[in-house]
Design a protein around this motif. Structure first.
Motif, short mmCIF file in Angstrom:
data_model
loop_
_atom_site.label_atom_id
_atom_site.label_comp_id
_atom_site.label_asym_id
_atom_site.label_seq_id
_atom_site.Cartn_x
_atom_site.Cartn_y
_atom_site.Cartn_z
N LEU A 69 -1.25 -14.60 -0.11
CA LEU A 69 -2.63 -14.98 0.19
C LEU A 69 -3.57 -14.82 -1.01
O LEU A 69 -4.72 -15.24 -0.93
CB LEU A 69 -3.15 -14.15 1.36
N VAL A 70 -3.10 -14.18 -2.06
CA VAL A 70 -3.93 -14.02 -3.26
C VAL A 70 -3.15 -14.46 -4.49
O VAL A 70 -1.92 -14.44 -4.49
CB VAL A 70 -4.43 -12.57 -3.45
N LYS A 71 -3.90 -14.85 -5.49
CA LYS A 71 -3.30 -15.25 -6.76
C LYS A 71 -3.68 -14.21 -7.82
O LYS A 71 -4.84 -13.79 -7.89
CB LYS A 71 -3.83 -16.61 -7.21
N LEU A 72 -2.71 -13.82 -8.60
CA LEU A 72 -2.94 -12.91 -9.71
C LEU A 72 -3.35 -13.74 -10.91
O LEU A 72 -2.74 -14.77 -11.20
CB LEU A 72 -1.65 -12.14 -10.01
N GLN A 73 -4.41 -13.30 -11.59
CA GLN A 73 -4.90 -14.02 -12.76
C GLN A 73 -5.14 -13.03 -13.89
O GLN A 73 -5.54 -11.89 -13.67
CB GLN A 73 -6.20 -14.75 -12.44
N HIS A 74 -4.89 -13.51 -15.08
CA HIS A 74 -5.17 -12.72 -16.27
C HIS A 74 -6.27 -13.43 -17.06
O HIS A 74 -6.33 -14.65 -17.09
CB HIS A 74 -3.93 -12.56 -17.14
N ARG A 75 -7.13 -12.62 -17.66
CA ARG A 75 -8.21 -13.17 -18.48
C ARG A 75 -7.94 -12.79 -19.93
O ARG A 75 -7.52 -11.66 -20.21
CB ARG A 75 -9.56 -12.60 -18.05
N ARG A 79 -7.34 -6.32 -20.04
CA ARG A 79 -6.09 -5.67 -19.63
C ARG A 79 -5.96 -5.61 -18.11
O ARG A 79 -4.87 -5.46 -17.58
CB ARG A 79 -6.03 -4.27 -20.23
N LYS A 80 -7.08 -5.75 -17.43
CA LYS A 80 -7.08 -5.68 -15.98
C LYS A 80 -6.50 -6.96 -15.38
O LYS A 80 -6.58 -8.03 -15.96
CB LYS A 80 -8.51 -5.50 -15.44
N GLU A 81 -5.95 -6.79 -14.17
CA GLU A 81 -5.48 -7.95 -13.42
C GLU A 81 -6.57 -8.36 -12.45
O GLU A 81 -7.20 -7.51 -11.82
CB GLU A 81 -4.19 -7.59 -12.67
N PHE A 82 -6.77 -9.65 -12.32
CA PHE A 82 -7.79 -10.18 -11.44
C PHE A 82 -7.11 -10.96 -10.31
O PHE A 82 -6.05 -11.55 -10.50
CB PHE A 82 -8.76 -11.08 -12.21
N TYR A 83 -7.77 -10.96 -9.16
CA TYR A 83 -7.19 -11.58 -7.97
C TYR A 83 -8.21 -12.53 -7.36
O TYR A 83 -9.42 -12.29 -7.39
CB TYR A 83 -6.83 -10.50 -6.94
N SER A 84 -7.68 -13.60 -6.78
CA SER A 84 -8.54 -14.55 -6.07
C SER A 84 -7.78 -15.12 -4.88
O SER A 84 -6.55 -15.10 -4.84
CB SER A 84 -8.98 -15.68 -7.00
N ALA A 85 -8.55 -15.60 -3.93
CA ALA A 85 -7.98 -16.30 -2.77
C ALA A 85 -7.97 -17.78 -3.10
O ALA A 85 -8.76 -18.24 -3.93
CB ALA A 85 -8.83 -16.02 -1.54
N PRO A 86 -7.09 -18.55 -2.46
CA PRO A 86 -7.13 -20.00 -2.68
C PRO A 86 -8.52 -20.55 -2.38
O PRO A 86 -9.21 -20.07 -1.48
CB PRO A 86 -6.10 -20.54 -1.69
N GLY A 87 -8.92 -21.55 -3.13
CA GLY A 87 -10.25 -22.13 -2.96
C GLY A 87 -10.38 -22.98 -1.71
O GLY A 87 -11.46 -23.13 -1.16
N ASP A 88 -9.29 -23.54 -1.26
CA ASP A 88 -9.30 -24.43 -0.10
C ASP A 88 -8.90 -23.64 1.15
O ASP A 88 -7.80 -23.09 1.21
CB ASP A 88 -8.33 -25.59 -0.35
N VAL A 89 -9.77 -23.60 2.14
CA VAL A 89 -9.47 -22.84 3.35
C VAL A 89 -8.24 -23.41 4.08
O VAL A 89 -7.54 -22.69 4.78
CB VAL A 89 -10.67 -22.74 4.32
N TRP A 90 -7.98 -24.70 3.90
CA TRP A 90 -6.78 -25.29 4.51
C TRP A 90 -5.52 -24.69 3.90
O TRP A 90 -4.53 -24.49 4.58
CB TRP A 90 -6.78 -26.81 4.34
#
Length: 186
Positions: A69-75, A79-90
């Motif tokens: 349900l979440v995506k791991l992202q690096h910037r 050094r920290k890991e960032f997380y986001s939910a899919p942008g499309d509720v579908w």
């Protein structure tokens, strides 16, 4: 992310609903925070925004990752890991349907299949097996239907759901045009 009263109210509600959905309150709140956040968040952001321990956030992120349900992202430069939910509720809905199928429906179908191949020992087991067969067939039909639905893009999914009760009318019209046996749509 600033938790305005409106955003906080939604997060708290998702937390309360979490237990009804099979997740704990903290994970529900974390997911609501990620869904409502415009930018990806790191674990420290979630700890601060929700006022929960870092270890709870870490465990919650592992659970959300296991549900896909979440995506791991690096910037770059972070050094920290960032997380986001899919942008499309579908996409969120499709993932939830798929994960629930894997965790709940597939094991039930497997159990029912195993019970259906056994030889009934008496009339009670024969009757029970018939009911199990009916359950298996229904669950399998629903599973196949949801798999087909999941293949649709968001726009077509929206159109399908907006049809609502009109689907029954379409099926009735098909029966009238083709002269087929009318099946109950209720």
């Amino acid at each position: 992310m600033t938790l305005t009263p409106m955003i906080q109210s939604c997060i708290l509600h998702f937390g309360e609903m979490g237990s009804r959905w099979g997740i704990n309150r903290t994970v529900g709140q974390m997911y609501a925070l990620l869904v409502l956040s415009k930018e990806p968040l790191c674990a420290d952001d979630m700890t601060e925004a929700l006022g929960i321990s870092r270890s709870n956030v870490s465990m919650g992120l592992k659970e959300l990752m296991s549900w896909e349900l979440v995506k791991l992202q690096h910037r770059p430069g972070e050094r920290k890991e960032f997380y986001s939910a899919p942008g499309d509720v579908w996409d969120i809905a499709k993932t939830l349907i798929e994960q629930r199928r894997k965790r709940e429906i597939d094991p039930t179908l497997s159990t029912l299949r195993n019970l259906l191949i056994e030889q009934p020992a008496n009339a009670e087991e024969e009757y029970a097996q018939q009911r199990m067969r009916e359950m298996h067939e229904l669950i399998e039909m629903i599973t196949l239907w949801t798999q087909e639905i999941q293949r649709l893009d968001s726009a077509n999914l929206g159109k399908l759901l907006k049809l609502g009760s009109s689907i029954g009318k379409v099926l009735d019209m098909k029966d009238r045009l083709l002269g087929g046996k009318k099946e109950s749509t209720k």
